[in-house]
Design a protein around this motif. Structure first.
Motif, PDB file in Angstrom:
ATOM      1  N   THR B 150       0.863  -1.184   0.000  1.00  0.00           N
ATOM      2  CA  THR B 150       0.000   0.000   0.000  1.00  0.00           C
ATOM      3  C   THR B 150       0.900   1.236   0.000  1.00  0.00           C
ATOM      4  OG1 THR B 150      -0.020   0.199   2.393  1.00  0.00           O
ATOM      5  CG2 THR B 150      -1.725  -1.212   1.400  1.00  0.00           C
ATOM      6  N   THR B 183      -7.191  -3.129  -5.221  1.00  0.00           N
ATOM      7  CA  THR B 183      -6.951  -2.679  -3.846  1.00  0.00           C
ATOM      8  C   THR B 183      -5.731  -1.764  -3.711  1.00  0.00           C
ATOM      9  OG1 THR B 183      -5.683  -4.685  -3.529  1.00  0.00           O
ATOM     10  CG2 THR B 183      -7.978  -4.715  -2.763  1.00  0.00           C
ATOM     11  N   TYR B 284      -4.784  -9.670  -5.218  1.00  0.00           N
ATOM     12  CA  TYR B 284      -5.659  -8.947  -6.135  1.00  0.00           C
ATOM     13  C   TYR B 284      -4.960  -8.670  -7.463  1.00  0.00           C
ATOM     14  CZ  TYR B 284      -8.511  -8.622  -2.016  1.00  0.00           C
ATOM     15  OH  TYR B 284      -9.262  -8.960  -0.929  1.00  0.00           O
TER      16      TYR B 284
END
Lengths: 343, 343, 343, 343
Positions: B150, B183, B284
């Motif tokens: 992330t 994501t 993902y």
């Protein structure tokens, strides 16, 4: 846009290769050289060299081929021997040394090695264990100067290497040009018979990338694939290399392309010889080194790109002209016209 | 012929690339990456990452990129740190060590590194000068397990590396897939901002070959080209790499292709999730690792090729399915149909 | 000045060695290990190991011995396997990797390798050619934790290595201590029979410098001297090494010194065991790792130097105590007295 | 037993060193160069060179010093430049190349490099990034031919290196002999001022082993200890090196020993000059290369050992005679007597 005689890798690739890339594009193939094209291309090469037990690996370029071959063969304390003009000595940013091995240089005007050149190197490296051990003889054909080995020369060198327990490795970045020179009596089959390992250059003869490393000496075949992978040379899409060599080998396109390049160079050579031009070396391949007046060189620069190779004296310099598989008649004729007008 | 979910490099390349190779084929271009296509492609990438002072080099594959980057950065006594799943640790035949550098392994289930994982390694390597000095943090995004970083995770890691005087290097063999995962909140621009050096993978996302090494830290830019050449990675026909990246970067084709691959994988994932299938990791991107009954796996093998990744127990195993830029709906639907019939 | 139990190389050398250096000092001798002392010392070692066809080389230290041996044996794509506690893994600044070779780590509490530890490593490195090839098993005896191999354990490992075509290399930096441990049933002769190559450590057992590399496998003997020279380990005054090993081997001084060191350690161990002290590992050599209360450790620090090895919990830590060929009774008795007073 | 003029490392060490080893023998000292003797020796050397901010490391031999220094300084694509007679080129089994670096050779009769020798090498290595980058100039003083640098020559070279961003490294295996030659106007202090890094040789001037690497350029000091350890050169009992250099530096014993060796050689030189003998090179250090009739050489071989260095013609050869710190008057007088009788 000026036409370039700078090298033989200015264009893309032979159209057959593009067509084959197109028609095969969406096939799913195994990775890392296990694709059907690579397998077929290897079979075809084995047929051409008439050695079914040679092993073949495709890599992307010449420096890569050289560093993988040499580092895979030599023990840490062993070294390669090369003519002073050798590509591995001057033009590979120390790629061989970066793998831990010295390259001993032998000064030769014509870029070719003979047994008599190597014996003194062996003699001056006999202070065991204080000196590196010469173990591999590196030659190029055609050489970096455009010269070639005759069958007899290669036979003598091969015999010598066997007697002295040296490996013979031929850099064949321009092997097509070497073998198709009008004065060559050497064949691909003979190269495979007389060397321990060599490579067949694609990049400088109509491929986008690709050199085919051919290992004739069974002792050198063991575990070779590990070296390819470790040095970052194992392409995931090995098909790119396989397809190209398959096309080049089919119907001897490879030799046809090289012969064409040689012939275009010879046309320029002949025109200059007829006007009394001298050459730095007497070559019959796609590299020629005419010695020209600096004024004429300037005039040529108006139309062409090429390298000034060596200053001869205040007035004259040798230039290097390289033709390729794709060099058409137009630039050749324009070049000859200037020569004829000016000399 | 069974459809293969084994990897994302089974097919050739995106048709735009073939068309560009065609139309540019007979242009004469400078060699060694100085061709106009490479220059344009580099400009385009710099625009995308919004860093005009980054330097960019194209090489042919991932192992090559990794070994060049790491060996160019580290001093002889310095080492890299990697998650235990890192490609450089397990799948590159010791390519990094062959350049003289140790890679320290950190055991992580999800294949991702965080500051807290690295601190103990620094602490246990403080016996100067008896131990290697950790100096470079190697991460992959998406990782070898299909997981992604992330923005927050990358920011934390980047900050940590600066504090501890470590270089942060991202292996982006599948960076397209990482950034286009549904994501993901990370962008290419942020990757360039937060890493010292990274590469953008072409081979696994629609190119024939090619990874773009992007050097953001000016200190690491100096003389980088020498390393490319020395390791045998400087293609004479650099145009082959330039043309491909130019096409991939135009109109964000690169991201479109990666997003497509991810979406096809997600369709299979969703179908399996609806039938209660568990996964080895929650991904993902274009790699999924469902845990299936061995009977079902056998049934799938009738129609598809893929890898059995890990034995879970007597009855179940995790398999790895990878989709590509070219994976169509047909195999996906066939796969889902089997799942629906069998579960 | 506090007495140091930090290591077994705090003092100079055994007086016999100094006397021999004295008496031989002004002899003119050939350089580079061809002196008469080195030749005699090699003969004496061959007699001790009962292998007249082993080859012996003296080098100055353990890291040097390890890097020369391993780099001389392995091909570029091959690697060593070591227990996680191995000196080459943790305490040699990546010396092995600097020669191009990975070292795979196997986690073992006792620092010893058995066939069952190695098999999984071989199995997980079978993806040819994408992974390094394990080819050499590195063991230490005594180990870095003071533990030792039994004859049966070494026989099993040796047999296993032969079956799997692996080389067995024993780091014998503390081989004297290993062989003279009261629990050892292994002999120097057996070590020579069961390993391909090993070394006999002088530095940690009464020499100023010096390790004797003993090559039992004839295949590994070829050209070994070149590696010694290339790595900077061939001393001009090789006599310094020869004289030391000659003195150490005469009348088994080597074993006498090691036995003494072990016995001094065992006295401390026994005293602590009688007071209920637990140990990190159950050793019978000159390294012991008692687990002591931190207050007691502080008290010991008033009189002695040693390393705190590992924190056990809030109150207890393991310390490492090492004795040497020269550790007299006085510090041992003082140590025991403190133990007896405090526990 | 014939007296040997083969080299300057045939004997043990100066008696002061043995005495110091004796008297310090049972002291407990810290390992790895942290002992008090090493620390004191380093201080003393810093005083002698009048550079308190230089850093000093002791290693065991010349090849080791050379390979550690060069590999620690150069980036992978950089190379060293050496006179063709350089020890690193001919007598170290490719030790430098084994660390990944090429050594470019410059042909010089006298074994010395000047700016004008180096400029052409820089010019012929300007094809970036296809060639190695010359970055370090390696010189020896005295050279492998016994010749020496004058202050002016070293100043010129030092200035040149700074201008061209090259590091200047002096191999001082025989630095004592170079500095104490009757014709030398160079001092140790000047050497430290004018070089980036150099070493002071002990092995060839009265030590058992030992070279003191002295790093003057602060940039090159960073993390240097790691390189020492990684290359296996960090002795556990560093005291052995410290004690020796402490003794050699005290009261300038080092220079006294070298001067003695030079003087003994000069006696032989003078005697031969008086009889009209020519020399291969005009040296004032402990190496002389007289050109003698082969019959005379045979006669000398009855009494002495030495090397025949070079065949001059059918009747004459140059021989190499080396004297040491310990060469007494007896062999010198015997040698001169033969000369006087025969010529």
């Amino acid at each position: 846009m000026k036409f370039s005689f700078k090298n033989d890798y200015s264009e893309g690739c032979h159209p057959h290769i593009l067509q084959a890339l197109m028609s095969s594009n969406l096939d799913q193939q195994a990775g890392y050289g296990e694709d059907q094209y690579s397998l077929e291309a290897k079979e075809l090469i084995k047929q051409k060299i008439k050695k079914s037990d040679s092993e073949i690996y495709f890599v992307s370029g010449g420096t890569q081929a050289n560093l993988i071959v040499i580092s895979s063969i030599l023990r840490p304390y062993q070294c390669a021997v090369s003519a002073g003009t050798g590509h591995i000595l001057n033009n590979e940013t120390g790629a061989i040394e970066a793998t831990g091995h010295k390259v001993l240089s032998i000064n030769k005007e014509d870029g070719k090695l003979a047994p008599d050149d190597i014996i003194p190197v062996l003699e001056s490296h006999s202070n065991i264990p204080h000196q590196v051990m010469p173990k591999l003889v590196y030659i190029s054909n055609s050489t970096e100067l455009g010269t070639i080995y005759t069958l007899k020369e290669l036979e003598d060198l091969s015999k010598f290497c066997k007697e002295y327990d040296l490996y013979l490795f031929m850099d064949g970045a321009r092997l097509g040009h070497g073998l198709t020179a009008e004065t060559s009596d050497l064949t691909l089959e003979k190269v495979a018979e007389l060397t321990d390992i060599f490579y067949l250059g694609g990049t400088k003869n109509g491929a986008l990338i690709g050199e085919a490393i051919i290992i004739n000496n069974k002792e050198l075949q063991q575990d070779f694939a590990f070296n390819i992978k470790q040095k970052g040379a194992l392409l995931a899409k090995g098909r790119l290399l396989g397809i190209q060599f398959l096309e080049l080998m089919k119907n001897d396109l490879y030799f046809e392309l090289a012969r064409h390049a040689n012939q275009q160079a010879m046309k320029m050579k002949k025109a200059m010889q007829e006007r009394g031009v001298a050459f730095l070396s007497d070559t019959y391949t796609n590299q020629i080194f005419p010695i020209l007046n600096n004024h004429l060189i300037e005039k040529l620069f108006d139309k062409f790109e090429f390298y000034v190779w060596k200053k001869i004296d205040e007035d004259f310099s040798a230039i290097r002209l390289i033709t390729s598989w794709n060099t058409g008649d137009k630039p050749i004729n324009e070049f000859i016209e200037i020569i004829n007008n000016e000399l």
